[in-house]
Design a protein around this motif. Structure first.
Motif, PDB file in Angstrom:
ATOM      1  N   LEU A  73     -42.511 -53.989 -78.845  1.00 33.11           N
ATOM      2  CA  LEU A  73     -41.750 -54.906 -77.997  1.00 33.11           C
ATOM      3  C   LEU A  73     -41.479 -56.224 -78.720  1.00 33.11           C
ATOM      4  O   LEU A  73     -41.108 -57.212 -78.097  1.00 33.11           O
ATOM      5  CB  LEU A  73     -42.508 -55.168 -76.690  1.00 33.11           C
ATOM      6  CG  LEU A  73     -42.782 -53.946 -75.804  1.00 33.11           C
ATOM      7  CD1 LEU A  73     -43.516 -54.356 -74.541  1.00 33.11           C
ATOM      8  CD2 LEU A  73     -41.489 -53.221 -75.462  1.00 33.11           C
ATOM      9  N   ALA A  74     -41.649 -56.217 -80.055  1.00 33.00           N
ATOM     10  CA  ALA A  74     -41.409 -57.402 -80.892  1.00 33.00           C
ATOM     11  C   ALA A  74     -42.278 -58.570 -80.446  1.00 33.00           C
ATOM     12  O   ALA A  74     -41.807 -59.692 -80.275  1.00 33.00           O
ATOM     13  CB  ALA A  74     -39.933 -57.778 -80.891  1.00 33.00           C
ATOM     14  N   LEU A  81     -46.951 -59.417 -75.659  1.00 29.95           N
ATOM     15  CA  LEU A  81     -47.059 -60.273 -76.842  1.00 29.95           C
ATOM     16  C   LEU A  81     -47.897 -59.648 -77.946  1.00 29.95           C
ATOM     17  O   LEU A  81     -47.837 -60.088 -79.098  1.00 29.95           O
ATOM     18  CB  LEU A  81     -47.639 -61.633 -76.456  1.00 29.95           C
ATOM     19  CG  LEU A  81     -46.727 -62.536 -75.637  1.00 29.95           C
ATOM     20  CD1 LEU A  81     -47.447 -63.808 -75.229  1.00 29.95           C
ATOM     21  CD2 LEU A  81     -45.463 -62.878 -76.412  1.00 29.95           C
ATOM     22  N   LEU A  82     -48.686 -58.624 -77.620  1.00 32.78           N
ATOM     23  CA  LEU A  82     -49.494 -57.943 -78.630  1.00 32.78           C
ATOM     24  C   LEU A  82     -48.859 -56.654 -79.117  1.00 32.78           C
ATOM     25  O   LEU A  82     -49.381 -56.006 -80.028  1.00 32.78           O
ATOM     26  CB  LEU A  82     -50.879 -57.642 -78.057  1.00 32.78           C
ATOM     27  CG  LEU A  82     -51.728 -58.848 -77.637  1.00 32.78           C
ATOM     28  CD1 LEU A  82     -53.013 -58.392 -76.972  1.00 32.78           C
ATOM     29  CD2 LEU A  82     -52.019 -59.743 -78.829  1.00 32.78           C
ATOM     30  N   ASP A  89     -44.385 -59.861 -95.351  1.00 26.62           N
ATOM     31  CA  ASP A  89     -44.142 -58.436 -95.515  1.00 26.62           C
ATOM     32  C   ASP A  89     -44.391 -57.698 -94.191  1.00 26.62           C
ATOM     33  O   ASP A  89     -45.062 -56.670 -94.134  1.00 26.62           O
ATOM     34  CB  ASP A  89     -45.015 -57.845 -96.613  1.00 26.62           C
ATOM     35  CG  ASP A  89     -44.565 -56.438 -97.018  1.00 26.62           C
ATOM     36  OD1 ASP A  89     -43.373 -56.121 -96.836  1.00 26.62           O
ATOM     37  OD2 ASP A  89     -45.405 -55.666 -97.510  1.00 26.62           O
ATOM     38  N   PHE A  90     -43.816 -58.263 -93.122  1.00 30.09           N
ATOM     39  CA  PHE A  90     -44.021 -57.680 -91.792  1.00 30.09           C
ATOM     40  C   PHE A  90     -42.674 -57.393 -91.134  1.00 30.09           C
ATOM     41  O   PHE A  90     -41.827 -58.279 -91.005  1.00 30.09           O
ATOM     42  CB  PHE A  90     -44.825 -58.638 -90.908  1.00 30.09           C
ATOM     43  CG  PHE A  90     -44.962 -58.149 -89.492  1.00 30.09           C
ATOM     44  CD1 PHE A  90     -45.800 -57.098 -89.182  1.00 30.09           C
ATOM     45  CD2 PHE A  90     -44.222 -58.739 -88.468  1.00 30.09           C
ATOM     46  CE1 PHE A  90     -45.919 -56.631 -87.870  1.00 30.09           C
ATOM     47  CE2 PHE A  90     -44.337 -58.290 -87.162  1.00 30.09           C
ATOM     48  CZ  PHE A  90     -45.185 -57.236 -86.857  1.00 30.09           C
ATOM     49  N   LYS A  91     -42.502 -56.155 -90.691  1.00 34.01           N
ATOM     50  CA  LYS A  91     -41.326 -55.751 -89.924  1.00 34.01           C
ATOM     51  C   LYS A  91     -41.781 -55.084 -88.629  1.00 34.01           C
ATOM     52  O   LYS A  91     -42.848 -54.476 -88.562  1.00 34.01           O
ATOM     53  CB  LYS A  91     -40.459 -54.755 -90.713  1.00 34.01           C
ATOM     54  CG  LYS A  91     -39.665 -55.362 -91.837  1.00 34.01           C
ATOM     55  CD  LYS A  91     -38.728 -54.310 -92.430  1.00 34.01           C
ATOM     56  CE  LYS A  91     -37.841 -54.917 -93.508  1.00 34.01           C
ATOM     57  NZ  LYS A  91     -36.892 -53.910 -94.057  1.00 34.01           N
ATOM     58  N   TYR A  92     -40.934 -55.214 -87.592  1.00 35.41           N
ATOM     59  CA  TYR A  92     -41.197 -54.485 -86.361  1.00 35.41           C
ATOM     60  C   TYR A  92     -40.772 -53.036 -86.519  1.00 35.41           C
ATOM     61  O   TYR A  92     -39.847 -52.722 -87.301  1.00 35.41           O
ATOM     62  CB  TYR A  92     -40.437 -55.140 -85.196  1.00 35.41           C
ATOM     63  CG  TYR A  92     -40.966 -56.515 -84.853  1.00 35.41           C
ATOM     64  CD1 TYR A  92     -42.214 -56.660 -84.237  1.00 35.41           C
ATOM     65  CD2 TYR A  92     -40.243 -57.657 -85.169  1.00 35.41           C
ATOM     66  CE1 TYR A  92     -42.713 -57.911 -83.948  1.00 35.41           C
ATOM     67  CE2 TYR A  92     -40.736 -58.919 -84.875  1.00 35.41           C
ATOM     68  CZ  TYR A  92     -41.979 -59.026 -84.258  1.00 35.41           C
ATOM     69  OH  TYR A  92     -42.476 -60.276 -83.983  1.00 35.41           O
ATOM     70  N   PRO A  93     -41.426 -52.118 -85.821  1.00 31.97           N
ATOM     71  CA  PRO A  93     -41.121 -50.690 -85.992  1.00 31.97           C
ATOM     72  C   PRO A  93     -39.664 -50.344 -85.755  1.00 31.97           C
ATOM     73  O   PRO A  93     -39.138 -49.411 -86.395  1.00 31.97           O
ATOM     74  CB  PRO A  93     -42.029 -50.008 -84.941  1.00 31.97           C
ATOM     75  CG  PRO A  93     -43.150 -50.969 -84.730  1.00 31.97           C
ATOM     76  CD  PRO A  93     -42.538 -52.342 -84.877  1.00 31.97           C
ATOM     77  N   ASN A  94     -38.989 -51.055 -84.847  1.00 39.16           N
ATOM     78  CA  ASN A  94     -37.608 -50.693 -84.514  1.00 39.16           C
ATOM     79  C   ASN A  94     -36.574 -51.556 -85.218  1.00 39.16           C
ATOM     80  O   ASN A  94     -35.426 -51.596 -84.806  1.00 39.16           O
ATOM     81  CB  ASN A  94     -37.403 -50.743 -82.996  1.00 39.16           C
ATOM     82  CG  ASN A  94     -37.841 -52.082 -82.396  1.00 39.16           C
ATOM     83  OD1 ASN A  94     -38.371 -52.923 -83.096  1.00 39.16           O
ATOM     84  ND2 ASN A  94     -37.622 -52.256 -81.104  1.00 39.16           N
ATOM     85  N   GLU A  95     -36.973 -52.267 -86.263  1.00 37.89           N
ATOM     86  CA  GLU A  95     -35.974 -53.030 -87.027  1.00 37.89           C
ATOM     87  C   GLU A  95     -35.283 -52.099 -88.007  1.00 37.89           C
ATOM     88  O   GLU A  95     -35.845 -51.717 -89.026  1.00 37.89           O
ATOM     89  CB  GLU A  95     -36.660 -54.164 -87.793  1.00 37.89           C
ATOM     90  CG  GLU A  95     -36.836 -55.437 -86.980  1.00 37.89           C
ATOM     91  CD  GLU A  95     -37.357 -56.586 -87.822  1.00 37.89           C
ATOM     92  OE1 GLU A  95     -36.543 -57.447 -88.181  1.00 37.89           O
ATOM     93  OE2 GLU A  95     -38.557 -56.616 -88.092  1.00 37.89           O
TER      94      GLU A  95
END
Length: 353
Positions: A200-201, A195-196, A347-353
């Motif tokens: 792993l989203a 979760l952190l 303004d937040f995206k996950y690294p693998n998006e």
């Protein structure tokens, strides 16, 4: 596995000044049994198999990195078929439905491969990371005439259908407001916790908030729209604490808060012109209390069983495959729209998006 194919009948009972709306159940004719295959044999998949309805068939299981893990899982749940990898599983023509129980970051790829292979897909929430991914998968599923459904207990618990009937029959008037939150204590020193981990989203929104937003959508009479949101991140960058205000075209309001700080009671309040519901354990509720605005009288409404919540999901998925009617997909899309917009506002995206 549980035998949970039931037809439910309701009756009123007065006890101690409170009116109870209770349920009698009886088993109904079994629907067609489909062969289910598990992708991602972890903790959530264990819960799913423990509550899996006897009317359906646990046919196969695969792990992406450890065939022995799949074999151990199969032995525990008496699953006859194991596979070397996901590709091997998808090439089995006997597999009808693939249940995706991997971590959030893998859902899109796992679902896309399964749909492309011609399999119906039942995926753990969140079904994808964002709206664009979800729309791509929906396009594939429609082109191939397949069912894509999210494993969201709130969409499948019998109590919610009973509350919908109650709202209509009792003429509660216009929905005015919903208040719902979700909090869970996460040890921030364990930075490798799923979760952190942004890779792993992780974060409160996709794992906890999705329940509250889905709860709101279950009652709102039009698609929710995000009016405002604020977020405070953890040291790893994922959302730690966040607040939201939703509305829709019918002027229905919803306020919510999600956090990874404290284990909070999962209680939802749904307020109408003529009274309101208090729904405890709204993720998997067996009952709700309705309080009349004029008299203060209370009615306890009971339906379903908490301990077979995931079994209700599986039966609804089987029904959708059998009939072609995927009644919850619009709710999934609208909930995903809210979460996608919230992260855009942060303004937040996950690294693998």
């Amino acid at each position: 596995m549980n035998n949970i194919g039931y037809q439910t009948h309701y009756y009123f009972q007065i006890y101690g000044g409170m009116i109870f709306l209770k349920a009698n159940t009886k088993e109904i004719m079994k629907m067609k049994s489909y062969n289910w295959a598990i992708v991602g044999p972890g903790r959530i998949a264990e819960d799913f198999c423990s509550e899996f309805p006897s009317e359906q068939t646990l046919y196969g299981v695969a792990s992406s990195h450890d065939p022995n893990k799949a074999k151990q899982f199969a032995k525990k749940f008496n699953i006859k078929h194991t596979y070397q990898d996901y590709e091997d599983l998808l090439n089995d023509p006997q597999v009808d439905i693939v249940y995706v129980a991997t971590t959030n970051n893998f859902h899109f790829d796992n679902i896309k491969h399964a749909l492309t292979a011609g399999k119906h897909v039942f995926s753990e929430k969140p079904v994808t990371l964002n709206t664009s991914q979800l729309q791509e998968l929906i396009t594939i599923s429609k082109e191939k005439h397949l069912i894509l459904m999210e494993a969201q207990t709130i969409y499948h618990m019998p109590l919610y259908d009973k509350l919908t009937e109650f709202i209509r029959d009792q003429q509660l008037g216009q929905l005015k407001s919903i208040q719902v939150s979700f909090g869970m204590h996460i040890d921030k020193t364990q930075t490798k916790d799923r979760l952190l981990n942004p890779n792993l989203a992780g974060g409160a929104l996709l794992d906890m908030g999705i329940y509250a937003i889905s709860f709101a959508r279950r009652f709102m009479t039009a698609a929710p729209k995000l009016v405002a949101t604020q977020m405070v991140p953890t040291s790893t960058g994922v959302d730690d604490v966040s607040t939201y205000l939703l509305t829709n075209d019918n002027n229905e309001l919803c306020t919510m808060n999600f956090n990874m700080l404290a284990d909070m009671p999962t209680i939802g309040y749904v307020i109408y012109e003529n009274g309101y519901f208090i729904i405890e354990n709204y993720l998997r509720p067996e009952n709700a209390v309705f309080i009349n605005a004029d008299t203060g009288g209370k009615q306890l409404i009971i339906a379903g069983k908490t301990d077979i919540a995931m079994g209700y999901e599986a039966l609804d998925m089987a029904k959708a495959v059998e009939t072609g009617d995927n009644d919850t997909l619009d709710w999934t899309v609208q909930t995903m729209n809210v979460m996608t917009q919230a992260r855009k506002d942060w303004d937040f995206k996950y690294p693998n998006e």
